[in-house]
Write a protein that holds these residues in place. Structure first.
Motif, PDB file in Angstrom:
ATOM      1  N   ALA A   4       0.837  -1.206   0.000  1.00 37.34           N
ATOM      2  CA  ALA A   4       0.000   0.000   0.000  1.00 37.34           C
ATOM      3  C   ALA A   4       0.869   1.252   0.000  1.00 37.34           C
ATOM      4  CB  ALA A   4      -0.935  -0.008   1.206  1.00 37.34           C
ATOM      5  N   GLN A   5       1.926   1.244   0.783  1.00 37.32           N
ATOM      6  CA  GLN A   5       2.824   2.405   0.814  1.00 37.32           C
ATOM      7  C   GLN A   5       3.507   2.615  -0.534  1.00 37.32           C
ATOM      8  OE1 GLN A   5       5.429   1.639   4.124  1.00 37.32           O
ATOM      9  NE2 GLN A   5       3.856   2.130   5.629  1.00 37.32           N
ATOM     10  N   ALA A   6       3.883   1.522  -1.180  1.00 39.11           N
ATOM     11  CA  ALA A   6       4.522   1.637  -2.496  1.00 39.11           C
ATOM     12  C   ALA A   6       3.545   2.207  -3.519  1.00 39.11           C
ATOM     13  CB  ALA A   6       5.039   0.276  -2.950  1.00 39.11           C
ATOM     14  N   VAL A   7       2.284   1.779  -3.460  1.00 41.83           N
ATOM     15  CA  VAL A   7       1.274   2.313  -4.378  1.00 41.83           C
ATOM     16  C   VAL A   7       1.085   3.812  -4.136  1.00 41.83           C
ATOM     17  CG1 VAL A   7      -1.191   2.256  -4.995  1.00 41.83           C
ATOM     18  CG2 VAL A   7       0.088   0.116  -4.715  1.00 41.83           C
ATOM     19  N   ALA A  12       1.617   9.216  -5.895  1.00 43.46           N
ATOM     20  CA  ALA A  12       1.935  10.582  -5.484  1.00 43.46           C
ATOM     21  C   ALA A  12       3.021  11.170  -6.381  1.00 43.46           C
ATOM     22  CB  ALA A  12       2.379  10.604  -4.025  1.00 43.46           C
ATOM     23  N   ASP A  13       4.033  10.383  -6.683  1.00 44.00           N
ATOM     24  CA  ASP A  13       5.101  10.866  -7.563  1.00 44.00           C
ATOM     25  C   ASP A  13       4.587  11.172  -8.962  1.00 44.00           C
ATOM     26  OD1 ASP A  13       6.922  10.691  -5.510  1.00 44.00           O
ATOM     27  OD2 ASP A  13       7.826   8.819  -6.209  1.00 44.00           O
ATOM     28  N   GLU A  14       3.667  10.339  -9.460  1.00 43.25           N
ATOM     29  CA  GLU A  14       3.125  10.541 -10.805  1.00 43.25           C
ATOM     30  C   GLU A  14       2.159  11.729 -10.867  1.00 43.25           C
ATOM     31  OE1 GLU A  14       1.271   6.950 -12.196  1.00 43.25           O
ATOM     32  OE2 GLU A  14       3.161   5.825 -12.147  1.00 43.25           O
ATOM     33  N   ILE A  15       1.343  11.895  -9.850  1.00 48.77           N
ATOM     34  CA  ILE A  15       0.273  12.895  -9.894  1.00 48.77           C
ATOM     35  C   ILE A  15       0.681  14.226  -9.278  1.00 48.77           C
ATOM     36  CG2 ILE A  15      -2.102  13.424  -9.164  1.00 48.77           C
ATOM     37  CD1 ILE A  15      -1.889  11.146 -11.274  1.00 48.77           C
ATOM     38  N   ALA A  20       8.031  19.483  -6.259  1.00 50.06           N
ATOM     39  CA  ALA A  20       7.628  20.761  -6.822  1.00 50.06           C
ATOM     40  C   ALA A  20       6.673  21.533  -5.906  1.00 50.06           C
ATOM     41  CB  ALA A  20       6.977  20.551  -8.189  1.00 50.06           C
ATOM     42  N   ILE A  21       6.226  20.928  -4.819  1.00 52.99           N
ATOM     43  CA  ILE A  21       5.275  21.600  -3.920  1.00 52.99           C
ATOM     44  C   ILE A  21       6.072  22.427  -2.919  1.00 52.99           C
ATOM     45  CG2 ILE A  21       3.407  21.293  -2.248  1.00 52.99           C
ATOM     46  CD1 ILE A  21       2.719  18.667  -3.693  1.00 52.99           C
ATOM     47  N   ARG A  33      -5.704  18.049  -7.737  1.00 53.02           N
ATOM     48  CA  ARG A  33      -5.463  16.788  -8.467  1.00 53.02           C
ATOM     49  C   ARG A  33      -5.719  15.545  -7.606  1.00 53.02           C
ATOM     50  NH1 ARG A  33      -0.987  19.840 -10.276  1.00 53.02           N
ATOM     51  NH2 ARG A  33       0.406  18.664  -8.962  1.00 53.02           N
ATOM     52  N   ARG A  34      -6.300  15.721  -6.434  1.00 54.72           N
ATOM     53  CA  ARG A  34      -6.502  14.564  -5.556  1.00 54.72           C
ATOM     54  C   ARG A  34      -7.418  13.508  -6.175  1.00 54.72           C
ATOM     55  NH1 ARG A  34      -9.369  18.746  -3.256  1.00 54.72           N
ATOM     56  NH2 ARG A  34     -11.534  18.297  -2.751  1.00 54.72           N
ATOM     57  N   THR A  35      -8.370  13.912  -6.992  1.00 51.20           N
ATOM     58  CA  THR A  35      -9.209  12.928  -7.679  1.00 51.20           C
ATOM     59  C   THR A  35      -8.368  12.118  -8.657  1.00 51.20           C
ATOM     60  OG1 THR A  35     -11.160  14.323  -7.440  1.00 51.20           O
ATOM     61  CG2 THR A  35     -11.246  12.609  -9.136  1.00 51.20           C
ATOM     62  N   ASP A  36      -7.456  12.797  -9.352  1.00 48.07           N
ATOM     63  CA  ASP A  36      -6.549  12.087 -10.259  1.00 48.07           C
ATOM     64  C   ASP A  36      -5.727  11.052  -9.495  1.00 48.07           C
ATOM     65  OD1 ASP A  36      -7.463  13.711 -12.303  1.00 48.07           O
ATOM     66  OD2 ASP A  36      -5.761  15.095 -12.174  1.00 48.07           O
ATOM     67  N   PHE A  37      -5.299  11.433  -8.295  1.00 46.96           N
ATOM     68  CA  PHE A  37      -4.531  10.507  -7.457  1.00 46.96           C
ATOM     69  C   PHE A  37      -5.363   9.264  -7.134  1.00 46.96           C
ATOM     70  CE2 PHE A  37      -3.630   8.810  -3.251  1.00 46.96           C
ATOM     71  CZ  PHE A  37      -2.294   8.479  -3.371  1.00 46.96           C
ATOM     72  N   SER A  38      -6.604   9.473  -6.719  1.00 51.33           N
ATOM     73  CA  SER A  38      -7.472   8.341  -6.367  1.00 51.33           C
ATOM     74  C   SER A  38      -7.708   7.433  -7.564  1.00 51.33           C
ATOM     75  CB  SER A  38      -8.813   8.842  -5.827  1.00 51.33           C
ATOM     76  OG  SER A  38      -8.625   9.552  -4.633  1.00 51.33           O
ATOM     77  N   LEU A  39      -7.960   8.031  -8.718  1.00 50.94           N
ATOM     78  CA  LEU A  39      -8.185   7.230  -9.929  1.00 50.94           C
ATOM     79  C   LEU A  39      -6.935   6.452 -10.308  1.00 50.94           C
ATOM     80  CD1 LEU A  39     -10.265   9.787 -12.025  1.00 50.94           C
ATOM     81  CD2 LEU A  39     -11.098   7.707 -10.886  1.00 50.94           C
ATOM     82  N   ARG A  40      -5.774   7.098 -10.211  1.00 53.14           N
ATOM     83  CA  ARG A  40      -4.520   6.408 -10.558  1.00 53.14           C
ATOM     84  C   ARG A  40      -4.240   5.292  -9.559  1.00 53.14           C
ATOM     85  NH1 ARG A  40      -1.741   3.747 -13.693  1.00 53.14           N
ATOM     86  NH2 ARG A  40       0.497   3.815 -13.410  1.00 53.14           N
TER      87      ARG A  40
END
Length: 183
Positions: A4-7, A12-15, A20-21, A33-40
């Motif tokens: 789970a941590q690896a996922v 997080a790295d992809e989305i 950069a934050i 982009r949190r929805t994008d994170f959940s979908l990914r």
């Protein structure tokens, strides 16, 4: 929990691109982009469930065929074990993530055909080992993905390998890697 941590790290790295934050605006953009994170994350979990399900089936086939074809099964088991190693979520490059299903399908086809064409399987396996030896290449090595595509070309042509893999392209990638390591 490790998985789970690896996922989470991968997604997080992809989305979010965490390095950069550094400002409020970058933080707000990441939150948007949190929805994008959940979908990914859901897609990554779906991929892993598919891969691990295939692996269970493949391990059963490997066990069935072990006595009759020990060399081929040893090679196939090494490929499967290294492809789905404990750190696979962290180390499979994004560019190759979507192809893992193809590599597993090619391994399935190899095992399906093994009893009918054991000599051809041995010749294909020998071609690979003649170039890279018997040790599996790490998942973060460019040559590893050329080898996986070459395996598709050798054992399951109908799945259509990408990038024109061959002994020569694998040898060039291994040589480039060795030259880079020497620096």
């Amino acid at each position: 929990e490790t998985l789970a941590q690896a996922v989470v790290r991968r997604c997080a790295d992809e989305i979010f691109e965490p390095p950069a934050i550094r400002s409020r605006a970058a933080f707000e953009a990441a939150v948007a982009r949190r929805t994008d994170f959940s979908l990914r994350a859901q897609q990554v979990m779906d991929d892993l469930a598919d891969w691990f399900g295939r692996a269970v089936h493949l391990r059963g086939r490997l066990k069935e065929l072990q006595r009759a074809f020990p060399e081929a099964i040893g090679d196939a088991r090494a490929q499967l074990d290294s492809l789905l190693a404990e750190d696979c979520v962290d180390t499979i490059p994004s560019a190759h993530w979507a192809r893992v299903t193809i590599y597993l399908q090619a391994l399935e086809r190899r095992l399906e055909r093994l009893a009918n064409k054991p000599q051809r399987d041995a010749q294909c396996q020998q071609q690979i080992h003649a170039v890279r030896g018997k040790e599996a290449l790490p998942l973060n090595a460019a040559a590893r993905w050329i080898e996986e595509e070459w395996r598709v070309a050798l054992f399951a042509q109908e799945l259509k390998a990408q990038g024109g893999p061959s002994a020569a392209t694998l040898q060039r990638a291994l040589s480039a890697s060795a030259a880079q390591s020497a620096r």
